[in-house]
Scaffold this motif. Structure first.
Motif, mmCIF file in Angstrom:
data_model
loop_
_atom_site.group_PDB
_atom_site.id
_atom_site.type_symbol
_atom_site.label_atom_id
_atom_site.label_comp_id
_atom_site.label_asym_id
_atom_site.label_seq_id
_atom_site.Cartn_x
_atom_site.Cartn_y
_atom_site.Cartn_z
ATOM 1 N N MET A 102 0.856 -1.186 0.000
ATOM 2 C CA MET A 102 0.000 0.000 0.000
ATOM 3 C C MET A 102 0.888 1.230 0.000
ATOM 4 O O MET A 102 1.732 1.387 0.885
ATOM 5 C CB MET A 102 -0.927 0.019 1.214
ATOM 6 C CG MET A 102 -1.932 1.156 1.165
ATOM 7 S SD MET A 102 -3.096 1.136 2.561
ATOM 8 C CE MET A 102 -2.197 2.153 3.723
ATOM 9 N N ALA A 103 0.694 2.093 -0.991
ATOM 10 C CA ALA A 103 1.474 3.321 -1.090
ATOM 11 C C ALA A 103 0.935 4.346 -0.104
ATOM 12 O O ALA A 103 -0.248 4.667 -0.118
ATOM 13 C CB ALA A 103 1.420 3.866 -2.513
ATOM 14 N N ARG A 104 1.824 4.852 0.737
ATOM 15 C CA ARG A 104 1.452 5.814 1.752
ATOM 16 C C ARG A 104 2.609 6.777 1.933
ATOM 17 O O ARG A 104 3.750 6.360 2.098
ATOM 18 C CB ARG A 104 1.143 5.088 3.062
ATOM 19 C CG ARG A 104 0.663 5.956 4.186
ATOM 20 C CD ARG A 104 0.393 5.087 5.397
ATOM 21 N NE ARG A 104 0.193 5.868 6.597
ATOM 22 C CZ ARG A 104 0.355 5.408 7.826
ATOM 23 N NH1 ARG A 104 0.720 4.161 8.023
ATOM 24 N NH2 ARG A 104 0.135 6.200 8.860
ATOM 25 N N ALA A 105 2.328 8.063 1.893
ATOM 26 C CA ALA A 105 3.377 9.072 1.950
ATOM 27 C C ALA A 105 4.260 8.875 3.174
ATOM 28 O O ALA A 105 3.778 8.877 4.307
ATOM 29 C CB ALA A 105 2.757 10.456 1.963
ATOM 30 N N GLY A 106 5.546 8.683 2.928
ATOM 31 C CA GLY A 106 6.521 8.555 3.996
ATOM 32 C C GLY A 106 6.588 7.202 4.671
ATOM 33 O O GLY A 106 7.502 6.960 5.467
ATOM 34 N N ASN A 107 5.662 6.302 4.362
ATOM 35 C CA ASN A 107 5.636 5.018 5.074
ATOM 36 C C ASN A 107 4.819 3.978 4.318
ATOM 37 O O ASN A 107 3.724 3.606 4.750
ATOM 38 C CB ASN A 107 5.084 5.211 6.477
ATOM 39 C CG ASN A 107 5.281 3.998 7.360
ATOM 40 O OD1 ASN A 107 6.156 3.165 7.114
ATOM 41 N ND2 ASN A 107 4.457 3.884 8.396
ATOM 42 N N ASP A 108 5.340 3.489 3.198
ATOM 43 C CA ASP A 108 4.686 2.397 2.477
ATOM 44 C C ASP A 108 4.526 1.186 3.384
ATOM 45 O O ASP A 108 5.384 0.897 4.212
ATOM 46 C CB ASP A 108 5.486 1.991 1.248
ATOM 47 C CG ASP A 108 5.479 3.048 0.159
ATOM 48 O OD1 ASP A 108 6.270 2.905 -0.800
ATOM 49 O OD2 ASP A 108 4.694 4.012 0.248
ATOM 50 N N SER A 109 3.419 0.463 3.207
ATOM 51 C CA SER A 109 3.139 -0.721 4.001
ATOM 52 C C SER A 109 3.238 -1.973 3.140
ATOM 53 O O SER A 109 2.794 -1.975 1.989
ATOM 54 C CB SER A 109 1.740 -0.635 4.617
ATOM 55 O OG SER A 109 1.648 0.453 5.512
ATOM 56 N N TRP A 110 3.808 -3.040 3.705
ATOM 57 C CA TRP A 110 3.997 -4.313 3.014
ATOM 58 C C TRP A 110 3.394 -5.455 3.805
ATOM 59 O O TRP A 110 3.434 -5.476 5.030
ATOM 60 C CB TRP A 110 5.492 -4.606 2.824
ATOM 61 C CG TRP A 110 6.200 -3.664 1.907
ATOM 62 C CD1 TRP A 110 6.760 -2.469 2.228
ATOM 63 C CD2 TRP A 110 6.431 -3.860 0.510
ATOM 64 N NE1 TRP A 110 7.328 -1.898 1.113
ATOM 65 C CE2 TRP A 110 7.144 -2.725 0.049
ATOM 66 C CE3 TRP A 110 6.108 -4.876 -0.394
ATOM 67 C CZ2 TRP A 110 7.545 -2.583 -1.275
ATOM 68 C CZ3 TRP A 110 6.500 -4.739 -1.713
ATOM 69 C CH2 TRP A 110 7.212 -3.602 -2.142
ATOM 70 N N GLY A 111 2.867 -6.440 3.086
ATOM 71 C CA GLY A 111 2.468 -7.681 3.715
ATOM 72 C C GLY A 111 3.660 -8.605 3.894
ATOM 73 O O GLY A 111 4.791 -8.291 3.494
ATOM 74 N N GLN A 112 3.426 -9.766 4.489
ATOM 75 C CA GLN A 112 4.502 -10.721 4.728
ATOM 76 C C GLN A 112 4.782 -11.617 3.534
ATOM 77 O O GLN A 112 5.796 -12.316 3.513
ATOM 78 C CB GLN A 112 4.180 -11.577 5.954
ATOM 79 C CG GLN A 112 4.118 -10.776 7.241
ATOM 80 C CD GLN A 112 3.932 -11.654 8.460
ATOM 81 O OE1 GLN A 112 4.753 -12.547 8.723
ATOM 82 N NE2 GLN A 112 2.863 -11.405 9.191
#
Length: 120
Positions: A102-112
């Motif tokens: 998930m693209a998020r400004a300053g802190n992209d999130s990733w699954g495992q």
């Protein structure tokens, strides 16, 4: 906070199909709608760089890596906060761990990640 969980990986024969799913959850969605975030599928084979497979914006605009060659389709369901990757005509070189982002400004999130193995 954001949590992403991928499912649907497994062992498949060359030429077969597989559907990967990514479910998003977390307190961030108490403030912002899931629909504002671009989502992507990436993959990483052993000893290789992680690479983009497919990408979809909140507005539904999609992009695919050249190696997809029309075989994969990315989609999203904003009401369910899910993203899917439908894969067909799978090849042994598609073997990798597939990750949702998930693209998020300053802190992209990733699954495992979920492992896909294409082999006879």
């Amino acid at each position: 906070q954001v949590q992403l969980v991928e499912t649907g990986g497994g062992l498949v024969q060359p030429g077969g199909s597989l559907r990967l799913s990514c479910a998003a959850s977390g307190s961030i969605f108490n403030i912002y709608a899931f629909s504002i975030y671009a989502m992507g599928w990436y993959r990483q084979a052993p000893g290789k760089q992680r690479e983009l497979v497919a990408f979809i914006t909140g507005g539904g605009v999609t992009k695919y890596a050249d190696f997809v060659q029309g075989r994969f389709t990315i989609s999203r369901d904003n009401a369910q906060k899910t993203v899917h990757l439908q894969m067909a005509s799978l090849k042994p070189e598609d073997t990798a761990v597939y990750y949702c982002k998930m693209a998020r400004a300053g802190n992209d999130s990733w699954g495992q990640g979920t492992r896909v193995t294409v082999s006879s």
